[in-house]
Enzyme design. Structure first.
Site, PDB file in Angstrom:
ATOM      1  N   GLU A  22    -125.410 -53.758  58.815  1.00  8.98           N
ATOM      2  CA  GLU A  22    -125.102 -53.550  60.176  1.00  8.98           C
ATOM      3  C   GLU A  22    -123.248 -52.938  59.356  1.00  8.98           C
ATOM      4  OE1 GLU A  22    -121.849 -55.903  62.543  1.00  8.98           O
ATOM      5  OE2 GLU A  22    -123.544 -56.583  63.397  1.00  8.98           O
ATOM      6  N   HIS A  23    -123.086 -54.179  58.916  1.00  3.99           N
ATOM      7  CA  HIS A  23    -121.347 -53.837  58.007  1.00  3.99           C
ATOM      8  C   HIS A  23    -120.682 -52.820  57.168  1.00  3.99           C
ATOM      9  CE1 HIS A  23    -119.076 -57.395  58.436  1.00  3.99           C
ATOM     10  NE2 HIS A  23    -119.938 -57.850  59.420  1.00  3.99           N
TER      11      HIS A  23
ATOM     12  N   GLU B 114    -116.465 -64.178  57.570  1.00  2.00           N
ATOM     13  CA  GLU B 114    -117.488 -64.588  58.569  1.00  2.00           C
ATOM     14  C   GLU B 114    -118.213 -65.453  58.275  1.00  2.00           C
ATOM     15  OE1 GLU B 114    -118.985 -60.745  59.190  1.00  2.00           O
ATOM     16  OE2 GLU B 114    -119.555 -61.796  61.631  1.00  2.00           O
TER      17      GLU B 114
END
Lengths: 438, 449
Positions: free
Chosen positions: B75-76, B152
């Site tokens: 996704e990143h 994160e």
């Protein structure tokens, strides 16, 4: 690069602001003489109402820190003939939603109610605002909840960092401490303190109102008088401006965590300052929230030093702050701070490029309409505009003000706004190689 | 989540999962392209805005053993660029046009969205379609972005004892289902994720016949169809998309108990999660009953069963709540959360919760409370229509887990038909400690006075 050219070329010509002009803001004056702003939209059968009383937790009397916040937590805990449970049951039976909150500068009421039972919902909300009970058992119960939150805050790195920053910046002004109070101050609060806070905070001389949804101007006027008619005409005075005591440097607060939370900043700029728009645009370039901002590119994307970094201009009633925040593993906090300092110095010395100015303008003007995404957000924006003393046609002129910013403006304001020599960093964690400035 | 700086809280199912009666129903049109892409158009012409979302039927529960976090890592990396989009310019191009964009990953899906002025829809559709198949990333991109996801994880999980406990509890709750894997990934596996892993994931799952496109806002179905055909239509479907048949839970015969002690804890608490049935196509009755059960037990700080028993009638707790999450392909969860009052031990708080539940199972709910919740459910349909992105999220998530538009739009009717008997039957079924995990978050022994 052929990609997107047809679409983008068409867009470049069509950069007119999305049709916010279609949204009409009316100024409503209630029969009792209270003003409100309204966007009427009868598409969905409910109304969103946002009421702000200027003052907030800064009105706390000396030694009574946390009284306004505790009052905000208690105002829905019983009113008139209804105890806490009775009030909640009445509200839920109407499917109305009331939220109360106290921030530094305002006491907020956020309400949503259905058209089908609007009168009953408004009567119930009026009861809470004008005739709250503050029963002793409710005071004790909600106080425990506040204390529980304060104990959590004591072990939350982000909260420790922001409170440390405020304490260093604002001396003995209310801004220097948490509006929630301290464990000691909240423990000592009495029912009388809560009643005094209610009388000081909720008064008709300091109220602004935004409304949006399925309600006419005439109906809104009657609603306002029912809600506010029973409140006192005047309340407690706001304190004077906060001092600025923060010296440049680094404050390290030891905290057991793999990451350090870093707050940094210096003085900001007033909302009424003629340079505010240019400063706002500059902050957008620096780290206003976009992935393409300078600090997101430099600290996250190029170096992988953090998950996210942001900066905010925070113009308050009694002080103006320019604040930034990020988290980074303990061995990366120092390197990330070095990048921040370098970017702060670079923008102060060189300003921004024409391309950055143009791109940021298209972002700010184009995205403005995205904020008006429903009755709830619109009512909040209307209240916020009034708190900022903006004219009622501001929505129509705001993008023009941004378009009018020149490169000359931003370069001049960059030198004024960014003060690399004044930056203070509060670092909460166990950062490698960092110590507090003596 | 790539999200920053906003908190990515999962919305309460009750607030978003409800739909209007026919008179109020949002204008929804659906169609499928020849390559298998499902398209949903939600019209809302109140403001000249549009939301595009694409939901891929691939999430953390689809990951291979040893590769936890790859769905989220990809996704990143989806923001790194394509043959046409220069490196790291995806978000910048949207921001330059006054839009914003982001993405999020869960166990059952990975979703990407943009919000932008309605007259820029074509641009974002072109860009989203482009990166469905033409993603480019360098080794350097992957190395740097891996640092970002590790940061994160450090920020969202490792710095938060409550998040660490939740992660451990999920791993213990699911004996066999991949729902026990953290979405962000286990740190030691995240550290080993590489470019090949990301590309393998991308090639396997990113295809039109494995996605749902949602376009919501000031648009017409005809215009969306034209643009979808133009940009998404030419993309070939993948022949590697298989039904999502994943490891299922065996009978759970023994309750699990965990205690996590951390010096950063200030307010110890008890958190219990039960395995619960999920919403299924054509079969949402039990889920609807569980949604109402959660509201009855812990939905209101003043009137819920737990609040009354533990915060009003006794001063056992300062906070209680309950939730049900059944919007998933495989098993859902039902949870309870209690923060004891000062001086009350976790043991005593947990015993009080269990006594309250036993009493509830015997006596059932107050009928007036039951009716109030029904009223609030009906009202939430009205309030929900004000939030376009919330509506888009609801359709995207629920279609992605296999529900149909009819299921989604019919759920309010199912909720309206739930009886007290249904709620009690569901409660007896779900509140079984053999299929639960109970977590205690505490301070280390030596720190407790």
């Amino acid at each position: 690069m052929s990609f997107l050219r047809p679409v983008l070329a068409a867009l470049a010509l069509a950069l007119a602001t999305p049709a916010l002009a279609e949204m009409k803001i009316q100024e409503v004056t209630s029969p009792g003489g209270v003003k409100a702003w309204l966007v009427e939209d009868h598409g969905i059968p409910f109304t969103a109402l946002e009421i702000r009383f200027v003052g907030g937790t800064s009105l706390d009397a000396p030694g009574k820190r946390g009284a306004t916040n505790l009052m905000a937590g208690l105002i829905e805990e019983g009113a008139g003939d209804l105890d806490s449970r009775g009030f909640a049951e009445a509200r839920d039976a109407l499917a109305a939603s009331f939220r109360f909150d106290a921030s530094n500068d305002a006491f907020s009421v956020s309400a949503k109610f259905l058209t089908e039972n609007r009168d009953q919902a408004v009567d119930l909300l009026a009861l809470a605002l004008t005739d709250p009970r503050f029963d002793q058992d409710a005071v004790d119960r909600v106080r425990e909840q506040v204390l529980s939150g304060l104990r959590s805050d004591e072990k939350d790195a982000g909260t420790i960092a922001s409170r440390s920053f405020d304490r260093l910046a604002f001396g003995d002004h209310p801004y220097a401490s948490a509006g929630e109070g301290t464990v000691d101050s909240v423990t000592a609060l009495t029912r009388d303190d809560v009643i005094a806070a209610w009388k000081g905070a909720l008064a008709r001389d300091r109220v602004v109102i935004g409304a949006a949804g399925d309600i006419t101007a005439e109906e809104l006027g009657l609603v306002i008088d029912r809600l506010l008619g029973g409140l006192p005409a005047t309340g407690a005075p706001q304190p004077g401006p906060a001092p600025w005591l923060l010296k440049p440097g680094v404050t390290v607060v030891d905290f057991p965590s793999p990451q350090s939370v870093v707050y940094f900043g210096h003085q900001g700029i007033d909302r009424d300052d003629p340079d505010f728009f240019a400063a706002y645009l500059l902050n957008e370039v620096m780290a206003g929230g976009r992935f393409s901002s300078r600090l997101m590119r430099e600290v996250r994307e190029k170096r992988g030093l953090t998950y996210g970094i942001g900066t905010w201009l925070i113009p308050m009633d009694l002080a103006d702050l320019y604040l930034g925040q990020f988290s980074a593993s303990n061995d990366k906090a120092g390197p990330a701070m070095d990048v921040v300092k370098a970017e702060w110095a670079r923008i102060a010395a060189e300003g921004i490029t024409q391309q950055e100015l143009d791109e940021t303008k298209t972002y700010l003007t184009g995205s403005y309409a995205l904020r008006f995404s429903g009755n709830g957000p619109i009512a909040g924006i209307l209240a916020g505009m009034q708190l900022d003393h903006l004219p009622i046609d501001y929505v129509d002129t705001r993008n023009d003000k941004i378009e009018a910013i020149t490169l000359e403006d931003v370069q001049r304001v960059a030198k004024r706004l960014y003060q690399p020599d004044q930056l203070h960093f509060v670092v909460v964690g166990q950062p490698t190689g960092l110590t507090s400035t003596p | 989540m790539r999200l920053f700086p906003f908190l990515a809280l999962k919305p309460l199912v009750l607030l978003t999962a409800l739909l209007a009666p026919p008179a109020l129903a949002e204008q929804v049109t659906t169609f499928r392209l020849d390559n298998g892409l499902d398209v949903v158009v939600i019209e809302d012409h109140r403001a000249p805005l549009v939301v595009q979302q694409i939901w891929y039927r691939a999430g953390a529960a689809d990951e291979m053993p040893g590769k936890s976090g790859i769905a989220h890592f990809l996704e990143h990396l989806m923001f790194k660029g394509t043959e046409k989009i220069p490196p790291n310019m995806f978000s910048a191009l949207i921001e330059q046009q006054g839009g914003d964009d982001n993405a999020f990953t869960s166990w059952d899906y990975t979703a990407y969205y943009q919000r932008i002025a309605a007259d820029r829809l074509e641009m974002v559709m072109e860009m989203e379609a482009d990166r469905m198949r033409n993603l480019r990333m360098t080794e350097d991109d992957v190395t740097t972005e891996r640092q970002v996801i590790l940061e994160e994880r450090a920020q969202r999980t490792d710095s938060d004892p409550g998040a660490l406990l939740g992660e451990q509890m999920r791993a213990a709750l699911f004996l066999n289902s991949h729902y026990g894997i953290p979405i962000i990934g286990w740190r030691h596996e995240m550290e080993g994720l590489g470019r090949d892993d990301a590309l393998a994931w991308y090639r396997k799952y990113y295809a039109p016949n494995n996605a749902t496109l949602i376009i919501a806002g000031d648009v017409t179905p005809d215009e969306v169809r034209r643009l979808a055909e133009k940009y998404y239509g030419p993309i070939a479907p993948s022949d590697g998309i298989a039904p999502r048949i994943r490891p299922q839970e065996p009978p759970q015969l023994a309750e699990r108990r965990l205690k996590l002690a951390d010096e950063r804890v200030s307010n110890p608490y008890v958190y219990r999660v039960y395995l619960a049935p999920e919403r299924n196509p054509g079969d949402q009755d039990e889920a609807a009953a569980l949604l109402i059960l959660a509201e009855l037990l812990g939905g209101s700080g003043q009137t819920s069963v737990l609040a009354r028993a533990l915060q009003f009638d006794t001063q056992t707790a300062v906070y209680t709540s309950a939730f049900y999450d059944g919007t998933s392909i495989d098993d859902g969860t039902f949870g309870l959360y209690v923060v004891p009052a000062p001086g009350v031990t976790l043991e005593a708080a947990e015993a009080a919760v269990d006594a309250t539940l036993a009493d509830f199972l015997q006596k059932g709910p107050d009928p007036a409370a039951f009716e109030r919740i029904k009223t609030q459910i009906r009202a939430s349909e009205i309030y929900g229509k004000d939030d376009l992105q919330g509506l888009a999220n609801m359709y995207g998530e629920e279609l992605t887990i296999g529900l149909s538009v009819e299921d989604i739009q019919g759920f309010d009717e199912v909720l309206a038909g739930v009886t007290i008997e249904d709620v009690m039957a569901a409660a007896h079924q779900v509140l079984n400690r053999n299929s639960s995990v109970t977590g205690w978050l505490t301070q280390p022994e030596e720190a407790v006075k």
